[in-house]
Write a protein that holds these residues in place. Structure first.
Motif, short mmCIF file in Angstrom:
data_model
loop_
_atom_site.label_atom_id
_atom_site.label_comp_id
_atom_site.label_asym_id
_atom_site.label_seq_id
_atom_site.Cartn_x
_atom_site.Cartn_y
_atom_site.Cartn_z
N ALA A 35 0.83 -1.21 0.00
CA ALA A 35 0.00 0.00 0.00
C ALA A 35 0.86 1.26 0.00
O ALA A 35 0.56 2.23 -0.71
CB ALA A 35 -0.92 -0.01 1.22
N ALA A 36 1.95 1.25 0.79
CA ALA A 36 2.86 2.41 0.82
C ALA A 36 3.50 2.63 -0.54
O ALA A 36 3.61 3.77 -1.02
CB ALA A 36 3.93 2.20 1.89
N GLN A 38 2.30 1.67 -3.44
CA GLN A 38 1.27 2.09 -4.39
C GLN A 38 1.00 3.58 -4.28
O GLN A 38 0.89 4.29 -5.27
CB GLN A 38 -0.01 1.29 -4.13
CG GLN A 38 -1.06 1.38 -5.24
CD GLN A 38 -0.73 0.51 -6.42
OE1 GLN A 38 0.12 -0.37 -6.31
NE2 GLN A 38 -1.36 0.75 -7.54
N GLU A 39 0.90 4.07 -3.04
CA GLU A 39 0.62 5.49 -2.83
C GLU A 39 1.75 6.35 -3.39
O GLU A 39 1.50 7.40 -4.00
CB GLU A 39 0.43 5.76 -1.34
CG GLU A 39 -0.86 5.18 -0.77
CD GLU A 39 -0.95 5.38 0.72
OE1 GLU A 39 -0.04 6.03 1.29
OE2 GLU A 39 -1.92 4.89 1.34
N CYS A 40 2.98 5.93 -3.16
CA CYS A 40 4.13 6.73 -3.60
C CYS A 40 4.28 6.74 -5.12
O CYS A 40 4.55 7.79 -5.72
CB CYS A 40 5.41 6.20 -2.97
SG CYS A 40 5.60 6.62 -1.23
N ASP A 42 1.98 5.83 -7.47
CA ASP A 42 0.80 6.24 -8.24
C ASP A 42 0.67 7.75 -8.30
O ASP A 42 -0.02 8.29 -9.16
CB ASP A 42 -0.47 5.65 -7.62
CG ASP A 42 -0.69 4.20 -8.05
OD1 ASP A 42 0.15 3.69 -8.83
OD2 ASP A 42 -1.66 3.58 -7.60
N LYS A 43 1.32 8.43 -7.37
CA LYS A 43 1.21 9.89 -7.30
C LYS A 43 2.05 10.55 -8.40
O LYS A 43 3.15 10.11 -8.71
CB LYS A 43 1.69 10.38 -5.93
CG LYS A 43 1.61 11.88 -5.73
CD LYS A 43 2.10 12.26 -4.34
CE LYS A 43 2.07 13.77 -4.14
NZ LYS A 43 2.55 14.15 -2.79
N SER A 64 9.71 10.39 -0.24
CA SER A 64 8.56 9.98 0.57
C SER A 64 8.77 8.64 1.28
O SER A 64 8.34 8.46 2.42
CB SER A 64 7.31 9.91 -0.31
OG SER A 64 6.18 9.51 0.43
N ARG A 68 7.72 6.83 5.12
CA ARG A 68 6.77 5.73 5.23
C ARG A 68 7.41 4.50 5.85
O ARG A 68 6.76 3.70 6.51
CB ARG A 68 6.20 5.41 3.84
CG ARG A 68 5.36 6.54 3.26
CD ARG A 68 4.94 6.26 1.83
NE ARG A 68 4.27 7.41 1.25
CZ ARG A 68 2.96 7.61 1.29
NH1 ARG A 68 2.18 6.74 1.89
NH2 ARG A 68 2.42 8.68 0.72
#
Length: 305
Positions: A35-36, A38-40, A42-43, A64, A68
């Motif tokens: 999840a971490a 993916q967030e980094c 995908d942004k 980032s 995390r």
């Protein structure tokens, strides 16, 4: 040199620089890492005028992810306690309000003179403090109040001093809460987990990745390091096509993308386990239920339920 890991999605005899062996990594930890990432990744990061868009998209995740990683360290440590069995109750992100009187007491006295005190919570005014992990040991009746720092760089000055004082004051108040609710806490162990050992925070008790297992008496470091290895190799896999694009090399990104897809799409059979705990005394969660909910950010969570 980057670690070599076997790729579970292909022939087990084939080695890959990007495929971690995460068969023993708990599903909850692996999912948190995914999840971490993916967030980094995908942004879309706002392009820097000097670096340009392609290099900015390389730098953005790299800026980032270390932050995390600190949150993932906390999660992996808490999970290690939960996996140790019914002996431990674990809560993360425990928020409470420390009164001005409590902070003044901590600031004006030697810390070893405060060990046997417990401070009542009066009113809702004061300093908001969040403790990363709170663990109650049913065997020894110790309450572990744990602050987790990645420790990759020094936190000097006021920030380091505040971290030490907040941990001490919160520990005193949490003991009072536990005793009032009927949980027989004999002692409060306030400890700073400074994983890489370079936080710069001076604490009465500080452990690093080299000493954490010995201090708590359970295997923690192996699981945390497995999480970090998985994160490290996954970053390399996802970053490769961006680096190639940034330097103008279009030969090979497609293959790397497929490799990333294999890693991130791999799924194992997941086994759900449950434990039944019969005990007349109140649970840690029940004791902490008197604390106010945090309005923003992460909420207090029970680990290993």
């Amino acid at each position: 040199m980057h670690k070599q890991f076997p790729n579970p999605t292909t022939n087990p005899d084939v080695k890959s620089a990007y495929a971690p062996d995460f068969a023993d990594l708990p599903d909850e930890i692996r999912d948190a890492v995914d999840a971490a990432l993916q967030e980094c990744f995908d942004k879309t990061y706002c392009p820097d005028e000097l670096l340009g868009n392609k290099l900015t998209q390389v730098r953005g995740p790299l800026d980032s992810l270390p932050k995390r990683h600190g949150l993932l360290l906390e999660k992996a440590i808490a999970h290690a306690f939960a996996e140790a069995g019914d002996r431990y109750e674990v809560q993360t992100q425990v928020a409470l309000t420390v009164s001005k009187e409590a902070m003044s007491l901590v600031e004006c006295n030697q810390l070893d003179k405060l060990d046997d005190l417990n401070l009542p919570i009066d009113g809702g005014h004061g300093k908001s403090v969040v403790i990363d992990i709170v663990v109650f040991d049913h065997q020894t009746c110790d309450l572990h109040v744990i602050s987790v720092k990645r420790g990759g760089g020094a936190q000097g000055g006021r920030k380091a001093r505040d971290a030490r004082e907040d941990l001490t004051a919160a520990g005193l108040m949490l003991r009072n809460i536990m005793l009032r609710k009927g949980l027989p806490v004999l002692s409060v162990k306030k400890v700073l987990v400074d994983w890489y050992g370079r936080s710069g925070i001076v604490a009465r008790k500080k452990v690093t990745r080299e000493s954490v297992d010995e201090y708590f008496g359970i295997p923690i470091a192996c699981q945390v390091e497995a999480m970090s290895d998985y994160l490290e190799s996954s970053i390399a896999a996802r970053m490769a096509p961006r680096l190639l694009a940034a330097i103008g090399n279009n030969c090979g990104p497609a293959d790397t993308d497929r490799q990333v897809e294999k890693i991130t799409s791999y799924a194992e059979d997941r086994v759900e386990t449950s434990t039944e705990v019969a005990c007349a005394r109140p649970s840690l969660a029940e004791c902490l239920s008197v604390l106010p909910l945090r309005r923003q950010g992460r909420q207090m969570q029970s680990v290993g339920a």
